[in-house]
Write a protein that holds these residues in place. Structure first.
Motif, PDB file in Angstrom:
ATOM      1  N   UNK A  56      10.903  14.974   3.300  1.00 59.75           N
ATOM      2  CA  UNK A  56      11.360  15.814   4.494  1.00 59.75           C
ATOM      3  C   UNK A  56      12.172  15.113   5.575  1.00 59.75           C
ATOM      4  N   UNK A  57      11.815  12.679   6.112  1.00 59.17           N
ATOM      5  CA  UNK A  57      11.972  12.616   6.669  1.00 59.17           C
ATOM      6  C   UNK A  57      13.583  11.741   6.413  1.00 59.17           C
ATOM      7  N   UNK A  58      13.574  12.266   5.549  1.00 61.03           N
ATOM      8  CA  UNK A  58      15.088  11.326   5.074  1.00 61.03           C
ATOM      9  C   UNK A  58      15.481  10.248   3.835  1.00 61.03           C
ATOM     10  N   UNK A  59      14.378   9.591   3.369  1.00 55.15           N
ATOM     11  CA  UNK A  59      13.810   8.723   2.803  1.00 55.15           C
ATOM     12  C   UNK A  59      14.318   9.039   1.314  1.00 55.15           C
ATOM     13  N   UNK A  60      14.865   7.579   0.656  1.00 59.03           N
ATOM     14  CA  UNK A  60      14.620   7.332  -0.688  1.00 59.03           C
ATOM     15  C   UNK A  60      13.293   6.472  -1.245  1.00 59.03           C
ATOM     16  N   UNK A  61      12.470   7.901  -1.418  1.00 58.81           N
ATOM     17  CA  UNK A  61      11.404   8.128  -2.525  1.00 58.81           C
ATOM     18  C   UNK A  61      11.134   7.633  -3.811  1.00 58.81           C
ATOM     19  N   UNK A  62      10.720   6.741  -3.654  1.00 58.42           N
ATOM     20  CA  UNK A  62      10.320   6.203  -5.683  1.00 58.42           C
ATOM     21  C   UNK A  62       9.106   5.503  -5.328  1.00 58.42           C
ATOM     22  N   UNK A  63       7.956   5.362  -6.598  1.00 54.31           N
ATOM     23  CA  UNK A  63       6.981   5.981  -7.084  1.00 54.31           C
ATOM     24  C   UNK A  63       6.331   4.449  -7.338  1.00 54.31           C
ATOM     25  N   UNK A  64       5.217   3.864  -7.540  1.00 55.07           N
ATOM     26  CA  UNK A  64       5.121   2.184  -8.368  1.00 55.07           C
ATOM     27  C   UNK A  64       3.744   2.806  -8.556  1.00 55.07           C
ATOM     28  N   UNK A  65       3.381   2.941 -10.467  1.00 51.53           N
ATOM     29  CA  UNK A  65       2.011   3.447 -10.346  1.00 51.53           C
ATOM     30  C   UNK A  65       0.756   2.105 -10.595  1.00 51.53           C
ATOM     31  N   UNK A  66       1.725   1.202 -10.829  1.00 52.74           N
ATOM     32  CA  UNK A  66       0.280   0.449 -10.792  1.00 52.74           C
ATOM     33  C   UNK A  66      -0.337  -0.077  -9.140  1.00 52.74           C
ATOM     34  N   UNK A  67      -1.115  -0.010  -9.077  1.00 54.12           N
ATOM     35  CA  UNK A  67      -2.344  -0.297  -8.201  1.00 54.12           C
ATOM     36  C   UNK A  67      -2.046  -0.921  -6.757  1.00 54.12           C
ATOM     37  N   UNK A  68      -1.269  -1.680  -5.998  1.00 55.03           N
ATOM     38  CA  UNK A  68      -1.207  -2.577  -5.172  1.00 55.03           C
ATOM     39  C   UNK A  68      -0.135  -2.982  -4.561  1.00 55.03           C
ATOM     40  N   UNK A  69      -0.844  -3.021  -3.226  1.00 54.99           N
ATOM     41  CA  UNK A  69       0.959  -3.430  -2.514  1.00 54.99           C
ATOM     42  C   UNK A  69       1.649  -4.690  -3.363  1.00 54.99           C
ATOM     43  N   UNK A  70       1.337  -5.944  -3.808  1.00 59.88           N
ATOM     44  CA  UNK A  70       2.080  -7.156  -4.688  1.00 59.88           C
ATOM     45  C   UNK A  70       2.536  -6.488  -5.799  1.00 59.88           C
ATOM     46  N   UNK A  71       2.003  -5.535  -6.768  1.00 61.84           N
ATOM     47  CA  UNK A  71       2.913  -4.541  -7.308  1.00 61.84           C
ATOM     48  C   UNK A  71       3.882  -3.838  -6.690  1.00 61.84           C
ATOM     49  N   UNK A  72       3.603  -3.146  -5.874  1.00 68.35           N
ATOM     50  CA  UNK A  72       4.943  -2.679  -5.544  1.00 68.35           C
ATOM     51  C   UNK A  72       5.890  -3.204  -4.853  1.00 68.35           C
ATOM     52  N   UNK A  73       5.684  -4.610  -3.630  1.00 67.82           N
ATOM     53  CA  UNK A  73       6.661  -5.349  -3.871  1.00 67.82           C
ATOM     54  C   UNK A  73       7.804  -5.847  -5.087  1.00 67.82           C
ATOM     55  N   UNK A  74       7.272  -6.130  -5.866  1.00 64.42           N
ATOM     56  CA  UNK A  74       7.447  -6.102  -7.130  1.00 64.42           C
ATOM     57  C   UNK A  74       9.068  -5.329  -7.108  1.00 64.42           C
ATOM     58  N   UNK A  75       8.217  -4.418  -7.651  1.00 63.19           N
ATOM     59  CA  UNK A  75       9.264  -2.900  -8.018  1.00 63.19           C
ATOM     60  C   UNK A  75      10.117  -3.153  -6.583  1.00 63.19           C
ATOM     61  N   UNK A  76       9.798  -3.866  -6.062  1.00 63.71           N
ATOM     62  CA  UNK A  76      11.166  -2.945  -4.341  1.00 63.71           C
ATOM     63  C   UNK A  76      12.239  -4.023  -4.828  1.00 63.71           C
ATOM     64  N   UNK A  77      11.523  -5.155  -4.726  1.00 62.33           N
ATOM     65  CA  UNK A  77      12.163  -6.204  -5.119  1.00 62.33           C
ATOM     66  C   UNK A  77      13.393  -6.517  -6.341  1.00 62.33           C
ATOM     67  N   UNK A  78      13.263  -6.070  -7.167  1.00 60.84           N
ATOM     68  CA  UNK A  78      13.480  -5.822  -7.996  1.00 60.84           C
ATOM     69  C   UNK A  78      14.268  -4.544  -8.673  1.00 60.84           C
TER      70      UNK A  78
END
Length: 317
Positions: A56-78
């Protein structure tokens, strides 16, 4: 507007977990500071309305199912393709108005990472336990790797494309900031720091950090990275301790042998021999692994150099 902002593609990366109360405020603040940037929110299995509020705020939203910030950063950088990457948390604790200065510092000085060092605006923003733990971990990293940053645990950083695309993210949780710092130190990247305010979370937003649990995980990460990146010192140190223990045990036997010409304690003598063999094996293992690490570091450095320096993308270099 930031110089070269229109020429460089800027991505704002916001990893989130249950940040319904703060994510809209965070998105709005970064959009105001970097109007041409693309804002990505990566949700990490939130159980509240973080995804709906972010969309609703206008961001592009994606999801990473593996729990943990490191897993999210890995997905974002890729996944995300940009020239400049601004990473912050989605809890509205970082000062989005400082983002243009962080980006400008990186581009003007052709740095690969600029760290936003936290300065607490209130005592509740930066808890004493976290402040002490950060100081201890920063000092330990300095001793182990020779140099460090003022704030190794901050989540507010600006990266170049060549940093992001040459960084093999291995961490899973909050120790990702430590891994990022060590990656920059090991490849001797040009980096910088800028002090930025650190605010109290908005009402309804709760921290996911645990001072002791995450502190132990970060300590373990530092020890693991030291073993991997400095194997000669690590295994040499273990071998030195084993050799020292063998010498301590051998002194009484040598003195007895000099007095009587006998070795009365054969089990101790066998133990000493085993300790010396293990010490030698540790030393040679460290020596071999050090050669392997040097080759791996050269490969990482070459991969890093395949991409242009910050600021040169828009110049056509």
């Amino acid at each position: 507007m930031l110089k070269n902002e229109t020429a460089s593609r800027i991505a704002v990366l916001l990893p989130c977990y249950n940040e319904e109360a703060a994510i809209a405020q965070t998105i709005a603040a970064f959009r105001a500071s970097l109007p041409t940037a693309t804002i990505y929110v990566y949700d990490n299995n939130s159980r509240d309305r973080t995804v709906a509020v972010a969309r609703a705020a206008g961001a592009i939203v994606r999801t990473e199912r593996i729990q943990g910030k490191g897993a999210v950063v890995r997905r974002m950088f890729a996944d995300v393709d940009a020239d400049v990457y601004v990473m912050a948390d989605g809890d509205a604790t970082y000062d989005a108005s400082a983002a243009p200065a962080l980006v400008a510092r990186m581009v003007d000085e052709q740095l690969d990472m600029v760290v936003g060092c936290r300065i607490g605006e209130a005592a509740a923003a930066y808890r004493r336990g976290h402040r002490l733990g950060n100081a201890l971990l920063t000092g330990m990293l300095t001793r182990l790797f020779g140099r460090s940053f003022t704030d190794i645990l901050t989540g507010y950083r600006v990266f170049s494309r060549r940093f992001v695309k040459s960084f093999p993210v291995l961490s899973v949780g909050f120790e990702i900031e430590t891994e990022i710092s060590v990656h920059a130190l090991e490849l001797k990247m040009p980096v910088g720091e800028i002090d930025t305010p650190y605010f109290v979370r908005p009402e309804g937003s709760v921290s996911k950090l645990s001072t002791y649990r995450d502190g132990w995980r970060i300590l373990g990460t530092i020890a693991t990275l030291y073993r991997i990146e400095r194997p000669l010192w690590f295994f040499g140190g273990v071998g030195g301790l084993l050799a020292a223990l063998a010498v301590i045990l051998a002194v009484p036997l040598v003195l007895t042998y000099m007095d009587t010409g006998l070795v009365p304690r054969f089990p101790t003598a066998i133990l000493i021999t085993g300790l010396i063999i293990l010490a030698a094996l540790c030393f040679f293992a460290g020596l071999i692994l050090d050669t392997v690490v040097r080759g791996r570091r050269e490969v990482r450095r070459l991969a890093y150099l395949q991409l242009p320096a910050p600021g040169r993308v828009s110049e056509g270099a």
